[in-house]
Scaffold this motif. Structure first.
Motif, short mmCIF file in Angstrom:
data_model
loop_
_atom_site.label_atom_id
_atom_site.label_comp_id
_atom_site.label_asym_id
_atom_site.label_seq_id
_atom_site.Cartn_x
_atom_site.Cartn_y
_atom_site.Cartn_z
N MET A 46 -11.14 13.26 0.24
CA MET A 46 -10.61 11.64 -0.28
C MET A 46 -8.95 11.37 -0.02
SD MET A 46 -13.12 9.16 -0.46
CE MET A 46 -12.36 7.84 -1.44
N LYS A 47 -8.74 12.74 -0.79
CA LYS A 47 -7.12 13.25 -0.77
C LYS A 47 -6.45 12.88 0.93
CE LYS A 47 -7.27 14.97 -5.40
NZ LYS A 47 -6.96 16.59 -5.67
N THR A 48 -7.47 13.21 2.26
CA THR A 48 -6.82 13.10 2.95
C THR A 48 -6.93 11.97 3.78
OG1 THR A 48 -8.23 13.24 4.27
CG2 THR A 48 -7.44 15.45 3.70
N LEU A 49 -7.70 10.96 3.05
CA LEU A 49 -7.27 9.63 3.38
C LEU A 49 -6.14 9.08 2.95
CD1 LEU A 49 -9.19 6.87 4.24
CD2 LEU A 49 -9.95 6.60 2.05
N TYR A 50 -5.69 9.24 2.38
CA TYR A 50 -4.18 9.08 1.35
C TYR A 50 -3.22 8.91 2.28
CZ TYR A 50 -0.01 7.34 -1.06
OH TYR A 50 1.00 6.94 -1.89
N LYS A 51 -3.07 10.39 3.15
CA LYS A 51 -2.03 10.97 4.32
C LYS A 51 -1.61 9.62 4.79
CE LYS A 51 -1.97 15.18 3.92
NZ LYS A 51 -0.73 15.97 3.79
N PRO A 52 -2.41 8.74 5.79
CA PRO A 52 -1.98 6.90 6.56
C PRO A 52 -2.08 6.21 5.62
CG PRO A 52 -4.24 7.92 6.69
CD PRO A 52 -3.49 8.85 6.21
N LEU A 53 -2.27 5.94 4.13
CA LEU A 53 -2.18 5.11 3.87
C LEU A 53 -0.35 4.89 2.75
CD1 LEU A 53 -2.72 2.41 1.93
CD2 LEU A 53 -4.29 3.90 0.08
N GLY A 54 -0.67 6.66 2.80
CA GLY A 54 0.70 6.66 2.13
C GLY A 54 1.97 6.70 3.49
N LEU A 55 2.27 6.85 4.12
CA LEU A 55 2.48 7.09 5.47
C LEU A 55 3.11 4.93 4.80
CD1 LEU A 55 4.41 7.61 7.88
CD2 LEU A 55 2.32 7.44 9.29
N LEU A 56 1.79 4.45 5.25
CA LEU A 56 1.99 2.91 5.92
C LEU A 56 3.16 2.12 4.38
CD1 LEU A 56 1.37 0.00 6.55
CD2 LEU A 56 -0.75 0.11 5.83
N VAL A 57 2.69 2.44 3.20
CA VAL A 57 3.31 1.95 1.78
C VAL A 57 4.46 2.88 2.13
CG1 VAL A 57 3.54 2.79 -0.23
CG2 VAL A 57 1.68 2.16 1.06
N SER A 58 4.91 3.59 2.66
CA SER A 58 6.17 4.29 2.78
C SER A 58 7.03 3.18 3.74
CB SER A 58 6.49 5.57 3.02
OG SER A 58 7.75 5.79 3.01
N VAL A 59 6.49 3.31 4.63
CA VAL A 59 7.35 2.22 5.95
C VAL A 59 7.81 0.67 5.06
CG1 VAL A 59 7.31 1.11 8.05
CG2 VAL A 59 6.90 3.73 7.65
N VAL A 60 6.48 0.59 4.68
CA VAL A 60 6.52 -0.83 3.85
C VAL A 60 7.94 -0.92 2.56
CG1 VAL A 60 5.68 -2.86 1.76
CG2 VAL A 60 4.26 -1.90 3.89
N GLY A 61 7.62 0.17 2.14
CA GLY A 61 9.02 0.50 1.24
C GLY A 61 10.61 0.10 1.73
N GLY A 62 10.04 0.85 2.76
CA GLY A 62 11.75 1.24 3.58
C GLY A 62 12.26 0.23 4.04
N LEU A 63 11.24 -0.90 4.44
CA LEU A 63 11.44 -2.33 4.94
C LEU A 63 12.17 -3.66 3.70
CD1 LEU A 63 9.26 -3.00 7.37
CD2 LEU A 63 11.48 -2.32 8.03
N ALA A 64 11.35 -2.77 2.64
CA ALA A 64 11.24 -3.40 1.77
C ALA A 64 12.54 -3.24 0.92
CB ALA A 64 10.54 -3.65 0.55
N ALA A 65 13.60 -1.95 0.76
CA ALA A 65 14.54 -1.26 0.19
C ALA A 65 15.18 -2.01 1.09
CB ALA A 65 14.39 -0.05 0.54
N ASN A 66 15.73 -1.96 2.64
CA ASN A 66 16.20 -2.64 3.60
C ASN A 66 16.83 -4.60 3.01
OD1 ASN A 66 18.29 -2.09 5.71
ND2 ASN A 66 16.76 -3.78 6.63
#
Length: 85
Positions: free
Chosen positions: A1-21
């Motif tokens: 299940m933890k490997t499932l988080y990697k793509p989700l974590g990447l997506l969350v990170s991108v959204v975080g960068g957009l929100a921060a900007n």
């Protein structure tokens, strides 16, 4: 299940960068009345203006990104029962 988080974590990170900007642009516009923060090489700004803009941008990016990444990890834990590592 933890490997499932990697793509989700990447997506969350991108959204975080957009929100921060978006948050930085809004704060900068409120503080300075300008739409864009000065670049480090902008000739018409002082050292102080450039460094304050950079420090503010870094603080906002760090805060928003950490908050969104943390929310993504806790949401993942709520759904799967495991903490992503």
């Amino acid at each position: 299940m933890k490997t499932l988080y990697k793509p989700l974590g990447l997506l969350v990170s991108v959204v975080g960068g957009l929100a921060a900007n978006a948050a930085f642009i809004r704060v900068w516009r409120t503080i300075s009345g300008e739409d864009h923060a000065p670049a480090a090489t902008a000739k018409n700004y002082t050292w102080g203006e450039v460094l304050i803009a950079a420090a503010l941008q870094g603080a906002i990016f760090g805060l928003v990104k950490a908050a969104i990444d943390r929310a993504g990890a806790t949401g993942y834990q709520s759904l799967t029962g495991t903490w992503p590592e």
